[in-house]
Design a protein around this motif. Structure first.
Motif, short mmCIF file in Angstrom:
data_model
loop_
_atom_site.label_atom_id
_atom_site.label_comp_id
_atom_site.label_asym_id
_atom_site.label_seq_id
_atom_site.Cartn_x
_atom_site.Cartn_y
_atom_site.Cartn_z
N ARG A 245 0.84 -1.29 -0.02
CA ARG A 245 -0.03 0.11 0.14
C ARG A 245 0.78 1.26 0.02
O ARG A 245 1.84 1.18 0.50
N ILE A 246 0.32 2.14 -0.65
CA ILE A 246 1.30 3.78 -0.80
C ILE A 246 0.67 4.45 -0.01
O ILE A 246 -0.70 4.67 -0.21
N LEU A 247 1.29 5.36 0.69
CA LEU A 247 0.57 6.34 1.71
C LEU A 247 1.10 7.54 1.01
O LEU A 247 2.14 8.06 1.07
N PRO A 248 0.00 8.56 0.49
CA PRO A 248 0.40 9.59 -0.28
C PRO A 248 1.18 10.70 0.49
O PRO A 248 0.63 10.58 1.99
N GLY A 249 2.10 11.30 0.13
CA GLY A 249 2.55 12.61 0.85
C GLY A 249 3.73 12.27 1.82
O GLY A 249 4.32 13.10 2.49
N LEU A 250 3.99 10.78 1.99
CA LEU A 250 5.05 10.44 2.92
C LEU A 250 6.33 10.04 2.22
O LEU A 250 6.43 9.82 0.94
N ASN A 251 7.53 10.21 3.03
CA ASN A 251 8.83 9.82 2.36
C ASN A 251 9.35 8.72 3.55
O ASN A 251 8.75 8.33 4.31
N HIS A 252 10.79 8.74 3.37
CA HIS A 252 11.20 7.64 4.03
C HIS A 252 11.31 7.86 5.43
O HIS A 252 11.48 6.78 6.16
N GLY A 253 11.39 9.15 5.84
CA GLY A 253 11.42 9.47 7.53
C GLY A 253 10.03 9.72 7.96
O GLY A 253 9.97 10.34 9.13
N ALA A 254 9.09 8.78 7.56
CA ALA A 254 7.75 8.88 8.03
C ALA A 254 7.41 8.75 9.38
O ALA A 254 6.71 9.42 10.21
N VAL A 255 8.30 7.95 9.89
CA VAL A 255 8.16 7.27 11.46
C VAL A 255 8.20 8.50 12.44
O VAL A 255 7.31 8.74 13.31
N ALA A 256 9.29 9.26 12.08
CA ALA A 256 9.86 10.47 13.09
C ALA A 256 8.94 11.67 12.61
O ALA A 256 8.64 12.32 13.26
N MET A 257 8.95 11.72 11.17
CA MET A 257 8.35 13.08 10.58
C MET A 257 7.27 13.23 10.42
O MET A 257 6.29 14.45 10.50
N ALA A 258 6.35 12.25 10.12
CA ALA A 258 4.97 12.25 9.78
C ALA A 258 3.97 11.16 10.55
O ALA A 258 3.34 10.53 10.00
#
Length: 272
Positions: A245-258
């Motif tokens: 599944r693709i989560l729009p708007g996120l990048n590799h740092g999503a755990v800490a950043m989003a």
């Protein structure tokens, strides 16, 4: 009512593994990425704890956890096994980046894992320039052997993560950030060992992961490089019970950043 406690478990080799337990409900263990300890997933843990019992731990050699000589990725699988025992004998896992591969290793090793959520495992399945150079692990060892911890962090960020050099330079100017990263530099070879030979530009071996039979969600961020998406699709195809599944708007740092954008997908999956 959400409760929080901090304690340790003893892994098979005697290493003490520190963790924070919070929330109530189905148990999920958070497995951190390279150059991260449990603080990186602190906000995500808080969001998940509204729906789950969250075990957010420091991988060995990081934070408040102990370490031992003679590292092997199998020791980290044993750490997860000890945490699962603490959780009551079974639990779900969520891992990010190399932590996702460690979680996958735990599942393939036959641990009692209910559900497996993986965010952007950095497999390299084709020779298209994505991923670290062939001599990455050897050069990393050389830098650390001469105590060039800052150079090791920079090398990881630019060569393994593909971060532009100017962004690394900016991070060095942020109070506390660079010193924290340098303090974790000695664990970079641990993540290289977890990845093993899976970043050599070859297709994933289905038989290597086929024992990971738990329902699995492989996530990628919509803003992440194509290599992460290619790896995720390939992994979902070789696992016996997986979806991508693709989560729009996120990048590799999503755990800490989003974490607020990541948490809903995890809660939905973990509650099945």
């Amino acid at each position: 009512m959400r409760t929080t406690s901090e304690t340790t478990v003893t892994s098979r080799d005697g290493t003490e593994i520190a963790f924070e337990r919070l929330g109530a409900g189905p148990a999920v263990i958070l497995v951190s990425s390279a150059l991260a300890d449990r603080s990186d997933a602190g906000r995500l843990a808080g969001l998940l704890a509204r729906h789950c019992t969250v075990i957010n731990y420091d991988r060995r050699g990081r934070g408040a956890s102990g370490d031992a000589a003679g590292y092997a990725a199998e020791r980290e699988v044993e750490d997860i096994a000890a945490l699962i025992d603490h959780a009551g004998g079974s639990a779900s896992l969520f891992g990010s980046s190399s932590g996702a591969v460690l979680a996958l290793r735990a599942a393939a090793a036959g641990l009692d894992i209910e559900r497996l959520a993986l965010y952007e495992p950095p497999f390299v399945i084709s020779d298209d320039g994505f991923g670290p150079p062939k001599d990455y692990a050897r050069h990393l060892d050389t830098l650390l052997a001469t105590d060039r911890r800052g150079d090791a962090v920079r090398y990881f960020m630019t060569k393994a993560q593909g971060m532009p050099a100017f962004m690394v330079t900016m991070m060095r100017l942020m109070p506390g950030v660079w010193s924290s990263l340098k303090a974790l530099a000695h664990t970079l070879p641990y993540d290289a060992a977890v990845m093993g030979d899976t970043q050599q530009g070859r297709p994933l071996e289905a038989g290597r992961w086929s024992a990971a039979t738990a329902p699995t969600l492989v996530l990628t961020g919509g803003k992440s490089p194509a290599g992460f998406h290619n790896a995720a699709r390939a992994l979902a195809q070789v696992l016996p019970n997986a979806e991508h599944r693709i989560l729009p708007g996120l990048n590799h740092g999503a755990v800490a950043m989003a974490p607020k954008k990541l948490a809903p997908a995890l809660v939905e999956f973990l509650h099945g």
